[in-house]
Motif scaffolding. Structure first.
Motif, PDB file in Angstrom:
ATOM      1  N   UNK A 137       0.855  -1.198   0.000  1.00 12.33           N
ATOM      2  CA  UNK A 137       0.000   0.000   0.000  1.00 12.33           C
ATOM      3  C   UNK A 137       0.883   1.237   0.000  1.00 12.33           C
ATOM      4  N   UNK A 138       0.962   1.895  -1.160  1.00 11.69           N
ATOM      5  CA  UNK A 138       1.758   3.104  -1.298  1.00 11.69           C
ATOM      6  C   UNK A 138       0.864   4.305  -1.013  1.00 11.69           C
ATOM      7  N   UNK A 139       1.389   5.233  -0.255  1.00 10.11           N
ATOM      8  CA  UNK A 139       0.618   6.422   0.112  1.00 10.11           C
ATOM      9  C   UNK A 139       0.871   7.521  -0.908  1.00 10.11           C
ATOM     10  N   UNK A 140       0.020   7.557  -1.923  1.00  7.52           N
ATOM     11  CA  UNK A 140       0.166   8.511  -3.014  1.00  7.52           C
ATOM     12  C   UNK A 140       0.758   7.846  -4.240  1.00  7.52           C
ATOM     13  N   UNK A 141       0.901   8.651  -5.282  1.00  9.57           N
ATOM     14  CA  UNK A 141       1.458   8.165  -6.548  1.00  9.57           C
ATOM     15  C   UNK A 141       2.918   7.765  -6.344  1.00  9.57           C
ATOM     16  N   UNK A 142       3.331   6.589  -6.849  1.00  9.55           N
ATOM     17  CA  UNK A 142       4.721   6.156  -6.661  1.00  9.55           C
ATOM     18  C   UNK A 142       5.720   7.159  -7.240  1.00  9.55           C
ATOM     19  N   UNK A 143       6.748   7.449  -6.449  1.00 11.54           N
ATOM     20  CA  UNK A 143       7.858   8.299  -6.855  1.00 11.54           C
ATOM     21  C   UNK A 143       8.950   8.138  -5.809  1.00 11.54           C
ATOM     22  N   UNK A 144      10.138   8.641  -6.102  1.00 10.48           N
ATOM     23  CA  UNK A 144      11.237   8.540  -5.149  1.00 10.48           C
ATOM     24  C   UNK A 144      10.830   9.229  -3.840  1.00 10.48           C
ATOM     25  N   UNK A 145      11.064   8.530  -2.737  1.00 13.92           N
ATOM     26  CA  UNK A 145      10.732   9.049  -1.415  1.00 13.92           C
ATOM     27  C   UNK A 145       9.378   8.600  -0.901  1.00 13.92           C
ATOM     28  N   UNK A 146       8.511   8.130  -1.788  1.00 17.85           N
ATOM     29  CA  UNK A 146       7.167   7.696  -1.373  1.00 17.85           C
ATOM     30  C   UNK A 146       7.295   6.466  -0.493  1.00 17.85           C
ATOM     31  N   UNK A 147       6.477   6.393   0.527  1.00 20.11           N
ATOM     32  CA  UNK A 147       6.516   5.284   1.477  1.00 20.11           C
ATOM     33  C   UNK A 147       5.340   4.341   1.263  1.00 20.11           C
TER      34      UNK A 147
END
Length: 157
Positions: free
Chosen positions: A40-50
């Motif tokens: 479960x990614x919190x927000x759109x995937x990108x560098x730094x996303x948790x």
């Protein structure tokens, strides 16, 4: 007491952009990976996303957290793409690297070496996963299964 890195690879008869479209869908990762229940990614995937993840082996499930460390679509690098995430509490990085090949796209999945694990990781590995060596054998088989599922998913019309 660390564990060595793991690596698996596959050739997929599709363009790097087509493979990226599937592999960058992190919510679909659970369909491919034998051990992952949810990412479960919190927000759109990108560098730094948790993300928060749930893994399972037989009747045992455990949570991990992750942070995306690389997010590079192939269109930004001449057909080479890369997606990686750092996982806690094991302190390893998992990655998927894509590169154009003569038959489509070569995909390499890697797990970095497992450093000397914490007490909780050692106890979990020993009592719930059958030991770190046994779990690494299962992880490598799972990596090959994940890549095979990705290949089927991308190559199916």
């Amino acid at each position: 007491m660390g564990q060595p890195p793991l690596e698996a690879e596959i050739e997929i008869a599709a363009t790097p952009d087509e493979v990226w479209a599937a592999i960058s869908n992190v919510a679909a990762m659970k369909k491919r990976s034998p051990e992952l229940v949810v990412m479960r990614t919190f927000g759109k995937p990108k560098v730094g996303r948790r993300s928060v993840n749930i893994n399972r082996r037989k009747g045992f499930a455990w949570p991990t957290t992750a942070r995306i460390t690389r997010w590079k679509p192939p269109t930004n690098d001449g057909g080479n793409g890369s997606f990686a995430f750092y996982v806690w509490p094991t302190d390893v990085e998992w990655s998927y690297d894509l590169e154009p090949s003569s038959t489509g796209t070569r995909v390499v999945e890697r797990r970095t070496a497992l450093p000397d694990p914490s007490l909780s990781v050692r106890l979990t590995a020993k009592w719930a996963l059958g030991g770190a060596d046994n779990h690494d054998t299962e992880l490598l088989a799972g990596m090959n299964a994940t890549l095979a599922a990705l290949k089927v998913e991308v190559e199916q019309p």
